[in-house]
Design a protein around this motif. Sequence first.
Motif, PDB file in Angstrom:
ATOM      1  N   VAL A 232       0.871  -1.176   0.000  1.00  0.00           N
ATOM      2  CA  VAL A 232       0.000   0.000   0.000  1.00  0.00           C
ATOM      3  C   VAL A 232       0.908   1.227   0.000  1.00  0.00           C
ATOM      4  CG1 VAL A 232      -1.725   1.271   1.322  1.00  0.00           C
ATOM      5  CG2 VAL A 232      -1.807  -1.237   1.218  1.00  0.00           C
ATOM      6  N   LYS A 233       0.540   2.228  -0.793  1.00  0.00           N
ATOM      7  CA  LYS A 233       1.412   3.399  -0.916  1.00  0.00           C
ATOM      8  C   LYS A 233       0.872   4.558  -0.091  1.00  0.00           C
ATOM      9  CE  LYS A 233       3.034   1.775  -5.300  1.00  0.00           C
ATOM     10  NZ  LYS A 233       2.924   1.831  -6.744  1.00  0.00           N
ATOM     11  N   TYR A 234       1.747   5.169   0.683  1.00  0.00           N
ATOM     12  CA  TYR A 234       1.375   6.281   1.552  1.00  0.00           C
ATOM     13  C   TYR A 234       1.976   7.566   0.995  1.00  0.00           C
ATOM     14  CZ  TYR A 234      -0.288   2.953   5.040  1.00  0.00           C
ATOM     15  OH  TYR A 234      -0.989   1.975   5.697  1.00  0.00           O
ATOM     16  N   ILE A 235       1.138   8.562   0.792  1.00  0.00           N
ATOM     17  CA  ILE A 235       1.598   9.830   0.227  1.00  0.00           C
ATOM     18  C   ILE A 235       1.217  10.963   1.160  1.00  0.00           C
ATOM     19  CG2 ILE A 235       1.363  11.426  -1.717  1.00  0.00           C
ATOM     20  CD1 ILE A 235       0.880   8.970  -3.462  1.00  0.00           C
ATOM     21  N   LYS A 236       2.232  11.740   1.550  1.00  0.00           N
ATOM     22  CA  LYS A 236       1.971  12.829   2.488  1.00  0.00           C
ATOM     23  C   LYS A 236       1.416  14.019   1.717  1.00  0.00           C
ATOM     24  CE  LYS A 236       4.149  15.294   6.317  1.00  0.00           C
ATOM     25  NZ  LYS A 236       3.247  14.977   7.399  1.00  0.00           N
ATOM     26  N   ALA A 237       0.120  14.153   1.745  1.00  0.00           N
ATOM     27  CA  ALA A 237      -0.540  15.239   1.023  1.00  0.00           C
ATOM     28  C   ALA A 237      -1.929  15.431   1.597  1.00  0.00           C
ATOM     29  CB  ALA A 237      -0.648  14.905  -0.459  1.00  0.00           C
ATOM     30  N   ARG A 238      -2.285  16.672   1.797  1.00  0.00           N
ATOM     31  CA  ARG A 238      -3.661  16.992   2.157  1.00  0.00           C
ATOM     32  C   ARG A 238      -4.350  17.335   0.840  1.00  0.00           C
ATOM     33  NH1 ARG A 238      -7.339  16.420   6.374  1.00  0.00           N
ATOM     34  NH2 ARG A 238      -8.571  18.296   6.703  1.00  0.00           N
ATOM     35  N   ILE A 239      -5.365  16.597   0.475  1.00  0.00           N
ATOM     36  CA  ILE A 239      -5.979  16.769  -0.835  1.00  0.00           C
ATOM     37  C   ILE A 239      -6.772  18.081  -0.875  1.00  0.00           C
ATOM     38  CG2 ILE A 239      -7.686  15.789  -2.430  1.00  0.00           C
ATOM     39  CD1 ILE A 239      -4.824  14.459  -2.259  1.00  0.00           C
ATOM     40  N   ALA A 240      -6.612  18.807  -1.974  1.00  0.00           N
ATOM     41  CA  ALA A 240      -7.307  20.088  -2.121  1.00  0.00           C
ATOM     42  C   ALA A 240      -8.726  19.871  -2.602  1.00  0.00           C
ATOM     43  CB  ALA A 240      -6.548  20.978  -3.096  1.00  0.00           C
ATOM     44  N   GLU A 241      -8.874  19.055  -3.662  1.00  0.00           N
ATOM     45  CA  GLU A 241     -10.232  18.807  -4.141  1.00  0.00           C
ATOM     46  C   GLU A 241     -10.285  17.508  -4.934  1.00  0.00           C
ATOM     47  OE1 GLU A 241     -11.697  21.657  -6.907  1.00  0.00           O
ATOM     48  OE2 GLU A 241      -9.921  21.642  -8.156  1.00  0.00           O
ATOM     49  N   VAL A 242     -11.481  16.950  -4.999  1.00  0.00           N
ATOM     50  CA  VAL A 242     -11.733  15.775  -5.826  1.00  0.00           C
ATOM     51  C   VAL A 242     -12.708  16.206  -6.911  1.00  0.00           C
ATOM     52  CG1 VAL A 242     -12.640  13.427  -5.909  1.00  0.00           C
ATOM     53  CG2 VAL A 242     -11.373  14.198  -3.888  1.00  0.00           C
ATOM     54  N   THR A 243     -12.288  16.047  -8.162  1.00  0.00           N
ATOM     55  CA  THR A 243     -13.167  16.401  -9.280  1.00  0.00           C
ATOM     56  C   THR A 243     -13.272  15.184 -10.200  1.00  0.00           C
ATOM     57  OG1 THR A 243     -11.310  17.282 -10.519  1.00  0.00           O
ATOM     58  CG2 THR A 243     -12.571  18.843  -9.206  1.00  0.00           C
ATOM     59  N   SER A 244     -13.758  15.394 -11.411  1.00  0.00           N
ATOM     60  CA  SER A 244     -13.902  14.280 -12.343  1.00  0.00           C
ATOM     61  C   SER A 244     -13.511  14.760 -13.725  1.00  0.00           C
ATOM     62  CB  SER A 244     -15.350  13.790 -12.329  1.00  0.00           C
ATOM     63  OG  SER A 244     -15.550  12.895 -13.404  1.00  0.00           O
ATOM     64  N   ASN A 245     -12.908  13.853 -14.512  1.00  0.00           N
ATOM     65  CA  ASN A 245     -12.612  14.205 -15.909  1.00  0.00           C
ATOM     66  C   ASN A 245     -13.659  13.610 -16.839  1.00  0.00           C
ATOM     67  OD1 ASN A 245     -12.007  11.491 -16.077  1.00  0.00           O
ATOM     68  ND2 ASN A 245      -9.795  11.776 -16.154  1.00  0.00           N
ATOM     69  N   GLY A 246     -14.772  13.185 -16.259  1.00  0.00           N
ATOM     70  CA  GLY A 246     -15.834  12.593 -17.060  1.00  0.00           C
ATOM     71  C   GLY A 246     -15.787  11.079 -17.046  1.00  0.00           C
ATOM     72  N   GLU A 247     -14.572  10.512 -16.901  1.00  0.00           N
ATOM     73  CA  GLU A 247     -14.436   9.061 -16.852  1.00  0.00           C
ATOM     74  C   GLU A 247     -13.978   8.585 -15.488  1.00  0.00           C
ATOM     75  OE1 GLU A 247     -11.809   8.047 -19.997  1.00  0.00           O
ATOM     76  OE2 GLU A 247     -13.266   8.583 -21.552  1.00  0.00           O
ATOM     77  N   GLN A 248     -13.021   9.311 -14.931  1.00  0.00           N
ATOM     78  CA  GLN A 248     -12.462   8.930 -13.638  1.00  0.00           C
ATOM     79  C   GLN A 248     -12.509  10.131 -12.708  1.00  0.00           C
ATOM     80  OE1 GLN A 248      -8.648   7.369 -15.180  1.00  0.00           O
ATOM     81  NE2 GLN A 248      -8.839   5.820 -13.592  1.00  0.00           N
ATOM     82  N   LEU A 249     -12.330   9.824 -11.424  1.00  0.00           N
ATOM     83  CA  LEU A 249     -12.189  10.907 -10.454  1.00  0.00           C
ATOM     84  C   LEU A 249     -10.774  11.462 -10.574  1.00  0.00           C
ATOM     85  CD1 LEU A 249     -13.771   8.977  -7.475  1.00  0.00           C
ATOM     86  CD2 LEU A 249     -14.836  10.879  -8.713  1.00  0.00           C
TER      87      LEU A 249
END
Lengths: 264, 348
Positions: free
Chosen positions: B228-245
């Motif tokens: 499992v990969k751990y990435i130190k980041a606080r996500i700003a936003e979740v959007t969509s490109n029409g196919e994927q998030l």
Amino acid sequence: MPIHEQSLIRPENLTTHDQLVVDGVDVSGHWSTFIQSRVVTDYNEAMQDEIAALPGGENVHRCWQCGSCTNSCTVNAINPEFNPRHWIYLVRIGMESEILRDKDIIWQCVSCNKCTYACPRDVVPEGVMKALSHWLELKGHVKPSPSMVFDEVFSEQVFQHGKIEEGRVMQRFFKRTGQSLNQPWLIEMMRRMLRHLPVGMLTKLGLATLVAPRTSGWSGARAAIEEYVHEQEHKRRRALGLDALIEAAKRDAGPVTAGEGARS
Amino acid sequence: MNKPILIVGGGPAGLAAAHALARVGQNSVVVEKEDRLGGAPILSGYAKLVPSGEWARDAIGGMVDRVRNDPLVDVQTSARVESFAGQPGAFSARLSNGASVDAAAAILCTGFTHFDSVNKPEWGFGTFPDVVTTTQVEQMISSGKGVRCPSDGRKPKRVAILLCVGSRDRQIGREWCSKICCTVSANMAMEIREELPDCHVYIYYMDIRTYGLYETRYYWRSQEEFKVKYIKARIAEVTSNGEQLVVKGEDTLVKRPITIPFDMVVHAIGMDPNVDNKTIASTFGIDLERHGYVARGNAYGNTAETSRAGVFVAGAACGPETIDDSIAQGHAAALAALGLLQPARARA
């Protein structure tokens, strides 16, 4: 350079158009300097597995980025750009383009193994650096260094004959690295050897140059070594997907019939 | 028969308290507002529990059966306590179903409320069907249907788990660490990798708090065995490109903005104070601490006390808590209540 000190704008991300006219206005030269996006748009998920498949890289996925390796690093003390923690992270996350930016300093690891003993998670950063250098070489991102060519020439002779003959090693090394044998220091060395060495030893040297010496009964050992080396190389190439790439290149390049393709 | 002890809430802490009291011959009344006992692990359909890996329906279900079959426990479901008055040893409570209970003491095991991700709209929950919560993934696993994208039922190839959703966030008035989400997420990531080996799981974190023995069992194991990969980041936003998030944020370790496509985004939701805590506090005449959880009356001497004598507390009612610690606190509260009732026997 430590990450927090890196400039957000990288020289290679600046583009300037020598000739650019926008809406009839000439904005050639520095008026048209653009900064390309630094955004990472995807991860290369194969990267971690590829490094883990090479000797030394097996534990790369354990890293939790504490920085003990970089803190203990001999090379980092001299060259702050040499940052094993950073590269291990890039491998784990699969930021291949970032790694390639540093391809000319990654090999500077001196294998002092201070990081190996500092790492709380047994990542063996020194091994990862080795695997990463190897990966860069196998993927064709770096040209073999002269010392790497020398190692090849040297070990080829040992594998073949069980021993080396210095003259032959020198000849092949010079040839493969594209250097002339006509080097003043080499000529001077030969001249002095002829003048000062005892006749018996000179005769031995001369004979060895003509007839390559070999360890008696070496053929069995040679077969075993060659098999092992072949096996290891095959394993690595397969892990890195290189055979598939070579096959694809062959298909693109030449008229290989379907029958041949199926057999290979 | 003795006056019963009133236990409010039939989750792990309440079930443990009722069972502990019955074991020493003390009768109790368990008042549960839902129509079933079991609390969050049963009502929200949790899958395998930390740390034993037992299914919630077996582990907590077993505790429910034990209480259900005990003649010393009177279970009142679909009921709330509407009024509560009196002194230690002589309280009287009236329930919403019309029943009244004369109780010697009360133990509040009123638990928590899951954070509602709609309160963080920038992370796409409620907007994109493939943005889900840890509770929903628990249900996907415990129902046996497996982890699938809700939009079209496909198996995700890449899943992001966002930590600290509804925790450690002054913007939305949740300043606490919910304590369990890191471990739950690491466990969930391993379960996803086990079911879908081709699916890559990324955990976006600010800090990893798999405290105590969970360190090796969950954090290390998820990295070492399940990659499992751990990435130190606080996500700003979740959007969509029409196919994927598309997950946007900054990878803080390389100081680079990221916009990475994902099939599924999981919010590791935190533990809010029970939404009814203000009502509970006024009904029982107890204090809440500044985050809105039930305030403990005593930090060391008797941790089950509230600000009112004879009213005790256990489990996630007083702050984010694990299931096993809630159970231990249920036992502790039972003993504290018993000690209040029978000081003479305790000395004898």
